[in-house]
Design a protein around this motif. Structure first.
Motif, PDB file in Angstrom:
ATOM      1  N   PHE A   1      28.706 -67.060 -70.967  1.00 48.08           N
ATOM      2  CA  PHE A   1      30.078 -66.578 -71.141  1.00 48.08           C
ATOM      3  C   PHE A   1      30.101 -65.298 -71.985  1.00 48.08           C
TER       4      PHE A   1
ATOM      5  N   ASN B   1      23.398 -64.785 -79.527  1.00 42.14           N
ATOM      6  CA  ASN B   1      24.024 -64.510 -78.224  1.00 42.14           C
ATOM      7  C   ASN B   1      24.814 -63.206 -78.257  1.00 42.14           C
TER       8      ASN B   1
ATOM      9  N   GLN C   1      23.892 -74.022 -84.604  1.00 41.19           N
ATOM     10  CA  GLN C   1      24.332 -73.581 -83.274  1.00 41.19           C
ATOM     11  C   GLN C   1      25.234 -72.347 -83.378  1.00 41.19           C
ATOM     12  N   THR C   2      26.320 -72.462 -84.117  1.00 41.96           N
ATOM     13  CA  THR C   2      27.284 -71.347 -84.146  1.00 41.96           C
ATOM     14  C   THR C   2      26.747 -70.157 -84.931  1.00 41.96           C
TER      15      THR C   2
ATOM     16  N   GLY D   1      37.062 -68.770 -76.456  1.00 37.25           N
ATOM     17  CA  GLY D   1      35.679 -68.892 -75.983  1.00 37.25           C
ATOM     18  C   GLY D   1      34.742 -69.196 -77.125  1.00 37.25           C
ATOM     19  N   ASP D   2      33.575 -69.712 -76.748  1.00 34.86           N
ATOM     20  CA  ASP D   2      32.611 -70.206 -77.732  1.00 34.86           C
ATOM     21  C   ASP D   2      31.401 -69.274 -77.778  1.00 34.86           C
TER      22      ASP D   2
ATOM     23  N   ALA E   1      36.897 -69.881 -80.668  1.00 40.20           N
ATOM     24  CA  ALA E   1      36.788 -71.169 -79.964  1.00 40.20           C
ATOM     25  C   ALA E   1      37.903 -72.127 -80.378  1.00 40.20           C
TER      26      ALA E   1
ATOM     27  N   THR F   1      28.553 -69.856 -78.731  1.00 38.58           N
ATOM     28  CA  THR F   1      27.288 -70.529 -78.396  1.00 38.58           C
ATOM     29  C   THR F   1      27.062 -70.575 -76.882  1.00 38.58           C
ATOM     30  N   ASP F   2      28.065 -70.173 -76.112  1.00 33.66           N
ATOM     31  CA  ASP F   2      27.949 -70.176 -74.642  1.00 33.66           C
ATOM     32  C   ASP F   2      27.380 -68.816 -74.198  1.00 33.66           C
ATOM     33  N   LYS F   3      26.069 -68.791 -74.029  1.00 35.00           N
ATOM     34  CA  LYS F   3      25.352 -67.525 -73.783  1.00 35.00           C
ATOM     35  C   LYS F   3      25.848 -66.793 -72.530  1.00 35.00           C
TER      36      LYS F   3
ATOM     37  N   GLY G   1      24.795 -68.636 -81.969  1.00 34.46           N
ATOM     38  CA  GLY G   1      25.974 -67.853 -81.563  1.00 34.46           C
ATOM     39  C   GLY G   1      25.809 -66.376 -81.910  1.00 34.46           C
TER      40      GLY G   1
END
Ligand code: NAD
Ligand code: DAU
Length: 348
Positions: free
Chosen positions: A65, A107, A99-100, A58-59, A34, A61-63, A104
């Motif tokens: 993606f 995810n 979160q991460t 990309g991150d 990210a 935490t963005d499920k 993450g």
């Protein structure tokens, strides 16, 4: 082998990416990062044009993606390093760590299960973790693969949670996972919020050297390239479902590390003996500061033949040389947000 490495623009991740890209020309390696404050593509300038390497911003935490990335790319293996990694930041702002490090990781696990369903043969999900999940040692004893979890900071608790998820996905869904728990790393490209690069940077600039408490806390220091080598060995030859502890067999009190850095740098910078030690400043201790970490890496040595390179003084001296030769890198990463962080952390 289509290999996903997460967090490859960070400190350890960049060493892992470099090693894998150079050693495995036949692999297709995707570095997903990210590019938070800790991620820096300049860390990988020497491999960025290699044909077996690709960067994806990309991150984790963005499920949605992450799910799509796995469906599109059809990875065979994952080495997961992306994380929020600094204990002090986890104390002042734990949310990003949850979160991460937890969400993450979940995810990535969900995406791997979906993408590998019905065909787990030859697949591998390697989760890179820390010895901090085991808590704090007294004067004796060492952490090993059988030590009970006892995390004590928001950072270590978030890493412990992610380790538990990884193991649960192995037992529940048959995901072929491996976990390693490693001690403190040092070496080139280390972000100067962590003890060793922060002290090197401050000695260089003749700034106060902040030592928490009495400086008596003990860490087991491992050269980052040894960690990358261990990850390579474990990824390729470790057993699915297993945990491996990685350590330097190299325990030092913080104050002794700081004094050694002062001595080495006085020599290198042509300063008089003892000059940099005058900069040592004892500051308020870290809340909940773990007293001692030490890793027993016997399993890794006996089963996979890995051992750390020694001696510490020589590798630390090489590390200092890297920082002195890479002023632009240091100036870049210590500009902007770093100044705000430093102000909040040390000038309270
Ligand atoms: P680092 O902070 O230097 O790098 C972390 C990388 O992850 C950065 O490139 C950052 O941009 C990326 N990242 C952060 N959040 C992300 C997100 N949401 N999505 C995608 N990328 C994201 O960390 P490090 O010191 O290199 O540690 C790497 C891993 O090794 C971590 O999992 C850490 O817990 C573990 N570890 C570190 C040490 C150590 O001494 N540094 C020791 C043992 C284990
Ligand atoms: O043990 C592995 C862990 O090592 C990793 O999981 C973490 O990601 C990594 O950050 C590291 O955690 P530590 O908290 O041990 O590392 P840090 O460099 O922050 O601190 C090392 C020791 O030095 C610790 O006892 C706190 C102390 N310290 C740290 C800083 C930043 C100081 O005395 N002064 C400082 O300014």
């Amino acid at each position: 082998m289509k290999l996903l490495i997460t967090g490859g623009a960070g400190f350890i991740g960049s060493h892992v990416v470099r090693r894998m890209v150079k050693a495995y020309g036949q692999y297709s390696i995707v570095n997903l990062d990210a590019l938070t404050y800790a991620g820096n593509l300049a860390n990988l300038a020497d491999v960025q044009d290699e044909p077996n390497y690709r960067f994806v911003k990309g991150d984790i935490t963005d499920k949605a993606f992450i799910r799509q990335l796995f469906l599109d790319e059809q990875f065979d293996g994952v080495i997961h390093l992306a994380a929020e990694s600094h204990v002090d930041r986890s104390i002042s702002g734990p949310d990003a760590f949850i979160q991460t490090n937890v969400v993450g990781t979940a995810n990535l696990l969900n995406a791997a299960v979906e993408s590998w369903k019905g065909n787990m043969e030859g697949k591998r999900f390697y989760h890179v973790s820390t010895d901090e999940v085991f808590g704090s040692l007294g004067e004796t004893g060492m952490f090993s693969e059988t030590t009970a979890y006892d995390p004590r900071s928001p950072y270590s608790a978030s890493k412990a949670a992610s380790d538990h998820l990884v193991r649960a996905y192995h037992h529940t869904y048959g995901l072929p996972v491996i976990i390693s728990n490693c001690s403190n790393n040092y070496g080139s490209h280390h972000f100067p919020e962590k003890l060793i690069p922060l002290i090197i940077n401050n000695i260089k600039n003749k700034r106060p050297l902040p030592v928490y408490g009495k400086g008596e806390n003990i860490r087991d220091w491992l050269w980052v390239e040894d960690h990358a080598r261990a990850i390579d060995v474990i990824f390729h030859r470790g057993c699915s479902g297993e945990t491996y502890c990685i350590g330097g067999n190299n325990e030092w009190k913080n104050i002794d590390v700081v004094k050694l850095l002062c001595k080495l740098m006085d020599d290198k910078l042509g300063r008089s003996a003892g000059e940099s030690e005058q900069l040592i400043t004892y500051v308020t201790d870290r809340p909940g500061h773990d007293a001692r970490y030490a890793i027993d890496a016997t399993k890794l040595k006996n089963e996979l033949g890995w051992e750390p390179t020694q001696p510490f003084e020589t590798l630390l001296s090489q590390t200092i040389d890297w920082y002195l030769a890479n002023e632009t890198w240091l100036d870049q990463v210590t500009s902007g947000n770093y100044r705000n962080y430093y102000e909040q952390q040390y000038n309270r």
